[in-house]
Each structure stands twice: as C-alpha cells, then as structure tokens.
Write an enzyme that holds these catalytic residues in place. Structure first.
Site, mmCIF file in Angstrom:
data_model
loop_
_atom_site.group_PDB
_atom_site.id
_atom_site.type_symbol
_atom_site.label_atom_id
_atom_site.label_comp_id
_atom_site.label_asym_id
_atom_site.label_seq_id
_atom_site.Cartn_x
_atom_site.Cartn_y
_atom_site.Cartn_z
ATOM 1 N N LYS A 287 0.838 -1.193 0.000
ATOM 2 C CA LYS A 287 0.000 0.000 0.000
ATOM 3 C C LYS A 287 0.878 1.251 0.000
ATOM 4 O O LYS A 287 1.928 1.278 0.659
ATOM 5 C CB LYS A 287 -0.901 -0.039 1.238
ATOM 6 N N SER B 119 -9.839 2.265 2.509
ATOM 7 C CA SER B 119 -8.534 2.792 2.110
ATOM 8 C C SER B 119 -7.597 1.763 1.506
ATOM 9 O O SER B 119 -6.755 2.109 0.681
ATOM 10 C CB SER B 119 -7.859 3.483 3.294
ATOM 11 N N SER C 81 -9.997 -1.134 7.299
ATOM 12 C CA SER C 81 -9.499 -1.034 5.935
ATOM 13 C C SER C 81 -8.647 -2.199 5.444
ATOM 14 O O SER C 81 -8.142 -2.157 4.320
ATOM 15 C CB SER C 81 -8.719 0.275 5.752
#
Length: 461
Positions: A75, A148, A172
């Site tokens: 991420k 997210s 998330s």
C-alpha cells in the site's frame, strides 16, 4: 491462477522462474490496471532486477524461504527508498522516501519481489482525492471496493499481485477483503511494525497482509511480524509460525463464540445467511459452537471519529498548515478534530477501553468469535468513488470495535449473493493468538471453495 503458496513451491524447486512470474504479473498490470486502477506506482524495472537476483540466488542454493522470488505489492503508505509515498494525496505527490519502512525491508530480506505501490483513499481515510484515480471492484465496477486498502484488495482479487499489504484503522483490511473476496489478516495491535508508514491515527493503525488464501496471508505475516524498536508501540511478543498454523488447518477442540442475533441484526439478509452457513460449517468440521453475547462499543462511529480525527490532526499539523489548499475531502476530518475538546477525546478512549474489557470476558468462555466482516454486500459507488451506504445502518459495526479492542482478526470469503457479490466471514481472536484464528480459517477454507473464486473476465481460470 496459482496462489502464493503454489507459486512459492514451484519457484523454490526451480520449476518456475521468478523473472517469468514477475513478467507475467507486470503484463497483467499493463493490460488490466488501466481500468482497475489498483496501482499508483508500478516499479517494473526494479521488480525485474529483484527477480533476476532472486533467480540467481535460488539457482546457487541460497533459497531464503517461501517469499523468495514471489511478486507482491505494498500500500502506498509504506516508504520505499528512492520511491515516492503519496498516501493517495496531492499534498504528497512529490516527496521521495529516503528509507524503507520496516515491513518493506523485512519482505525484501525474505526475498519478495515488490511490484509497486498500491492505490488508496486520501491519507487512508474514507474519501478519494478528486485528482487521484479510484480503484474499481473487479467483481462489479459499479460497486465499492472497500475503504482505504481498496487498491490492495483489487490487485489481489484481479491477479495483479500474489499478495499485498493493507492497513486497518477502522476496517481497511477487512472491508476491501470482504468487497473483493480475498483473505485479510488484521493482526494484534503492535505485532507488525509501522515504522516508515504514513499514519492515519497512531492509537489505532495496524498493518496486515491481504492474499487469496489464509496460507498465503500467513506466509506474508511470518515475514512482517516481530518487535521493532523503531516503532514506539511495537510489542516484544514472540511472533508465531503462522504458515505452520495454516497448514495444520484444524477446527477440532476450538470453542467458537456465536451470537446469532449479532450476526443478523442490521445485516443484509444474504450476508447474514452466508455467514451463519459458514459458522455451521465450522461446527461440521469439529469446532464447538458456543452461544455468547457480543458486547457493543458505545457510540461506535462517534467514538472512532473522535479518536481518529484528533490523532490525524496531530500527525498532519505541520503539513496541513503548509499545504491546506492541496488537501481534498480529508480536510473535513481535520476540521472536525478542531471542534473536539480534551474531555471528548478522553471519554472516547474510556469507551474503547470499556469495550475491550467486556470483550475479554467473552474470551474467557471461547477461543474465537465468528461474525461478518462487513454487514452489507459491496454497495453502489457515488460519483466520487465512495460507497453509498444510505439506508444500510451501522455497516461498520463489525470492524471499528475490534480496532479499539486491538484484537487480531481474519476475514475470508464465505459466499456470493444472487447478484454475484461476495460476502465475508470474520474470525476474532485473543491478543497475539493469530495462530488460532489462522488455523481455524484455514480449516474452513479446506472445507469450502469460496476462496478459489475469481472475478469473471480477467483470465484467472
């Protein structure tokens, strides 16, 4: 398409080239990510260099373990030296990191090949910056991909990475896992280092793996977990052999707490039926199903917003003062924080601690609690890419509380709706007992085929 564990075995034995595996995934990214938008930055040349190095090391007898030569992604909150970390924000589009996040270093020390940085909402909150792309759910492009870590969920589900890293402050890891039909592990708070990770709320943030199976996620967690003195909340607890727990895949003797009302109240009926059927399957394969009453977190959303907004304002104070005009909707959260009084924050902390205490008492009777990961099926998206939750009630009720309790959880696919949308089962465990929930989740996946589902039309058959 092969799982990470399957690819790892082939790579380790010399039957699959890390270079060929990396090239194939880069081709898929080039072809499919134009519409899926799961990546912010693709590191093709860097990944191929790492894959060539891994191939040479393995050929010379220096196999490091199950991640050696395996292509994964992270991420875009995690620093990688020489690569920008955008956090999904315009305000951070230019700075280049001068270090690796601890988790990045640990993955690369294990031999993993990092394909790139994955897409997310602005600063890992619920909204996308209007100048950034929005990930598309590969199961249905008009449906929410889940908060997210949406880029991670999309990339794993679409076969654009063998596994990925997500973060979880209020759901998330679990929400995109549920929406994209992948497996996600939210570890115990403090088990995985957050050093070199752009924060949302320091008192709640957790990093964890997302993959196509429990075993795959457990292999990732083995590389990620462990004490890091550079992270002030890192806990010097002994990390387990999580992949071994996944391979044991046993349910016998485990006491699984079930609150059927909790699993059905304010829950989409198709989700509730899928989750209760999954729980019955746990009983069929040897778990003891124990009736419990799961406590509630008082004022769930308000409590979470108070803590998250104030923590975020502390993290963003300097950047927001300098570049407020480059912020998108995340600024709403920071402005909300300015209205919070010290006593509001203290009261929210007290509510979180009270819930954690009540939950501990439930764990005196059971080893695991089973419930949905998400109360609804993937909802339609608004024009800005956010989920349209109008009329869905407290859809966050199965995620936010377990950030306050700091509990480890694993989310696994457990069914499809009549419209072909995924549902997800969540298993919650005691602190630092990731091995228990991984073992039970792997047993469930050994008895079912839901984790082997693929989104249609992506060439993954």
């Amino acid at each position: 398409m092969k799982t990470l564990a399957e690819a790892s075995e082939l790579i380790g034995s010399g039957r699959l080239s890390p270079v060929e595996a990396t090239e194939e995934l880069l081709r898929r990214i080039d072809t499919l990510d134009l519409r899926l938008n799961s990546y912010i930055t693709v590191l093709g040349d860097r990944a191929l260099d790492r894959a060539r190095r891994a191939e040479a090391e393995i050929a010379s007898g220096g196999h490091l373990g199950p991640l050696h030569g395996v292509p994964v992604a992270v991420k875009d909150l995690l620093d990688m030296e020489g690569v920008r970390t955008t956090a999904g924000a315009r305000a951070l589009r230019d700075p280049v990191a001068d270090r690796d996040a601890t988790v990045v270093r640990r993955l690369e020390d294990a031999g993993a090949v990092i394909l790139g940085k994955l897409n997310l909402t602005e600063f890992a909150m619920g909204w996308y910056h209007p100048e950034m792309t929005v990930p598309s759910n590969p199961w249905a492009q008009d449906r929410w991909a889940g908060a997210s870590s949406s880029g991670t969920g999309v990339a794993v589900a679409a076969g654009l990475a063998m596994a990925g890293i997500g973060s979880d402050t209020g759901g998330s890891i679990r929400l995109p896992s549920a929406c994209c039909a992948v497996t996600g592990i939210k570890p115990t708070f403090g088990l995985v280092s957050r050093h070199g990770v752009f924060p949302l709320a320091n008192s709640l943030d957790t990093l964890g793996p997302m993959a196509r199976s429990v075993e795959d996620a457990a292999i990732m967690l083995d590389a990620m977990a462990g004490f890091d003195p550079a992270d002030p909340v890192s806990v010097p607890a002994a990390a387990g052999d999580y992949a071994a727990a996944a391979r044991r895949a046993a349910a016998g003797g485990m006491r699984v707490g079930v609150d059927r009302g909790y699993c059905e109240r304010d829950v989409d009926p198709e989700v509730g039926r899928a989750v209760l059927a999954a729980i019955d399957t746990l009983g069929d394969i040897g778990a003891e199903l124990v009736e419990v009453e799961v406590p509630a977190l008082e004022g769930e959303l308000e409590t979470w917003e108070t803590i998250t907004s104030v923590d975020a304002l502390m993290c963003h104070r300097d950047l927001y003062a300098e570049r407020a005009g480059e912020y998108g909707p995340f600024a709403q959260l920071l402005e909300h924080a300015k209205s919070q009084r010290p006593e509001d924050y203290a009261a929210a902390r007290d509510r979180g601690r009270a819930f954690a205490g009540r939950l501990r008492r439930v764990f005196e009777e059971v080893d695991v609690i089973a419930c949905p990961s998400l109360a609804v099926l993937p909802v339609p998206i608004n024009d800005d890419g956010t989920g349209n939750f109008e009329g869905t009630g407290s859809w966050y009720r199965f995620t936010i509380p377990y950030n306050f309790s700091r509990s480890p959880t694993v989310s696994v696919p457990c069914g499809l709706s009549e419209a072909g949308l995924p549902a997800s089962l969540q298993l919650v465990g005691r602190h630092f007992e990731e091995g228990t929930i991984i073992e039970l989740a792997a047993a469930y996946q050994g008895a079912t085929e839901w984790h082997r589902m693929h989104p249609p039309g992506l060439g993954m058959e």
